[in-house]
Write a protein that holds these residues in place. Structure first.
Motif, PDB file in Angstrom:
ATOM      1  N   UNK A  95       0.764  -1.121   0.052  1.00  6.86           N
ATOM      2  CA  UNK A  95       0.236  -0.110   0.041  1.00  6.86           C
ATOM      3  C   UNK A  95       0.900   1.210   0.101  1.00  6.86           C
ATOM      4  N   UNK A  96       0.543   2.322  -0.873  1.00  8.07           N
ATOM      5  CA  UNK A  96       1.004   3.528  -0.809  1.00  8.07           C
ATOM      6  C   UNK A  96       0.214   4.656  -0.525  1.00  8.07           C
ATOM      7  N   UNK A  97       0.736   5.684   0.354  1.00  9.51           N
ATOM      8  CA  UNK A  97      -0.489   6.720   0.647  1.00  9.51           C
ATOM      9  C   UNK A  97       0.130   8.203   0.030  1.00  9.51           C
ATOM     10  N   UNK A  98      -0.855   8.636  -0.333  1.00  7.34           N
ATOM     11  CA  UNK A  98      -0.590  10.263  -0.675  1.00  7.34           C
ATOM     12  C   UNK A  98      -1.342  11.159   0.264  1.00  7.34           C
ATOM     13  N   UNK A  99      -0.492  12.064   1.070  1.00  5.99           N
ATOM     14  CA  UNK A  99      -0.745  12.961   2.060  1.00  5.99           C
ATOM     15  C   UNK A  99      -0.857  14.292   1.446  1.00  5.99           C
ATOM     16  N   UNK A 100      -1.824  14.995   2.257  1.00  6.86           N
ATOM     17  CA  UNK A 100      -2.222  16.623   2.383  1.00  6.86           C
ATOM     18  C   UNK A 100      -0.889  17.243   2.501  1.00  6.86           C
ATOM     19  N   UNK A 101      -0.282  18.115   1.767  1.00  6.85           N
ATOM     20  CA  UNK A 101       0.727  18.616   2.154  1.00  6.85           C
ATOM     21  C   UNK A 101       0.816  19.503   3.323  1.00  6.85           C
ATOM     22  N   UNK A 102      -0.293  19.997   3.861  1.00  9.28           N
ATOM     23  CA  UNK A 102      -0.331  20.878   4.888  1.00  9.28           C
ATOM     24  C   UNK A 102      -0.563  20.249   6.218  1.00  9.28           C
ATOM     25  N   UNK A 103      -1.628  19.121   6.126  1.00  7.23           N
ATOM     26  CA  UNK A 103      -1.930  18.520   7.450  1.00  7.23           C
ATOM     27  C   UNK A 103      -1.090  17.287   7.770  1.00  7.23           C
ATOM     28  N   UNK A 104      -0.757  16.478   6.320  1.00  6.32           N
ATOM     29  CA  UNK A 104      -0.140  15.257   6.669  1.00  6.32           C
ATOM     30  C   UNK A 104      -0.954  14.262   6.709  1.00  6.32           C
ATOM     31  N   UNK A 105      -2.307  14.544   6.388  1.00  2.34           N
ATOM     32  CA  UNK A 105      -3.327  13.526   6.565  1.00  2.34           C
ATOM     33  C   UNK A 105      -3.413  12.763   5.171  1.00  2.34           C
ATOM     34  N   UNK A 106      -4.019  11.525   5.238  1.00  2.00           N
ATOM     35  CA  UNK A 106      -3.952  10.683   4.195  1.00  2.00           C
ATOM     36  C   UNK A 106      -5.223  11.000   3.256  1.00  2.00           C
ATOM     37  N   UNK A 107      -4.809  11.264   1.921  1.00  2.00           N
ATOM     38  CA  UNK A 107      -6.171  12.025   1.218  1.00  2.00           C
ATOM     39  C   UNK A 107      -6.268  10.876   0.238  1.00  2.00           C
ATOM     40  N   UNK A 108      -5.384   9.898  -0.243  1.00  2.00           N
ATOM     41  CA  UNK A 108      -5.501   8.938  -0.990  1.00  2.00           C
ATOM     42  C   UNK A 108      -4.600   7.577  -0.909  1.00  2.00           C
ATOM     43  N   UNK A 109      -5.055   6.366  -1.186  1.00  2.00           N
ATOM     44  CA  UNK A 109      -4.326   5.195  -1.193  1.00  2.00           C
ATOM     45  C   UNK A 109      -4.462   4.311  -2.186  1.00  2.00           C
ATOM     46  N   UNK A 110      -3.424   3.575  -2.411  1.00  2.00           N
ATOM     47  CA  UNK A 110      -3.286   2.353  -3.600  1.00  2.00           C
ATOM     48  C   UNK A 110      -2.675   1.406  -3.136  1.00  2.00           C
ATOM     49  N   UNK A 111      -3.411   0.275  -3.642  1.00  3.44           N
ATOM     50  CA  UNK A 111      -2.927  -1.012  -3.271  1.00  3.44           C
ATOM     51  C   UNK A 111      -2.599  -1.922  -4.515  1.00  3.44           C
ATOM     52  N   UNK A 112      -1.546  -2.857  -4.253  1.00  2.00           N
ATOM     53  CA  UNK A 112      -1.246  -3.622  -5.311  1.00  2.00           C
ATOM     54  C   UNK A 112      -0.367  -4.827  -5.043  1.00  2.00           C
ATOM     55  N   UNK A 113      -0.053  -5.788  -6.084  1.00  2.00           N
ATOM     56  CA  UNK A 113       0.615  -6.750  -5.723  1.00  2.00           C
ATOM     57  C   UNK A 113       2.256  -6.419  -5.727  1.00  2.00           C
ATOM     58  N   UNK A 114       2.606  -5.480  -6.421  1.00  2.00           N
ATOM     59  CA  UNK A 114       3.869  -4.851  -6.541  1.00  2.00           C
ATOM     60  C   UNK A 114       3.741  -3.508  -5.925  1.00  2.00           C
TER      61      UNK A 114
END
Length: 93
Positions: free
Chosen positions: A49-68
């Motif tokens: 899993x990879x996470x994309x963060x809000x640059x101001x708050x650091x909160x997770x705004x999106x994620x993605x999962x995959x086999x690789x």
């Protein structure tokens, strides 16, 4: 997935690599978002899993999962781009 990345301007059509399987390409895709991102870990079912963060708050705004890692990174980028366009979706394939 490559076509989806091109459609949302996260990948160049003339780049013949497939970022879903090329780790350097996947890093480039996430970097084009222009916001922080990070490795989120492994899920119970063994996916990455990879996470994309809000640059101001650091909160997770999106994620993605995959086999690789590359697949998870591309999915996280597509999800983040979709959310920034107002659509609340998670890319699963």
């Amino acid at each position: 997935m490559r076509d989806k990345l091109i459609a949302v301007e996260l990948w160049e059509e003339n780049d013949v690599r497939n970022p879903e399987v090329d780790l350097n390409g996947a890093w480039s895709v996430l970097a084009r978002l222009g916001v922080p991102y990070r490795f989120g870990g492994h899920t119970i079912d063994g996916q990455v899993e990879y996470l994309v963060l809000n640059p101001t708050s650091g909160e997770v705004v999106a994620s993605g999962r995959g086999v690789t890692s590359a697949q998870a990174m591309c999915r996280a980028a597509l999800t983040a781009r979709a959310r920034s366009a107002g659509a609340l979706v998670q890319v699963t394939h």
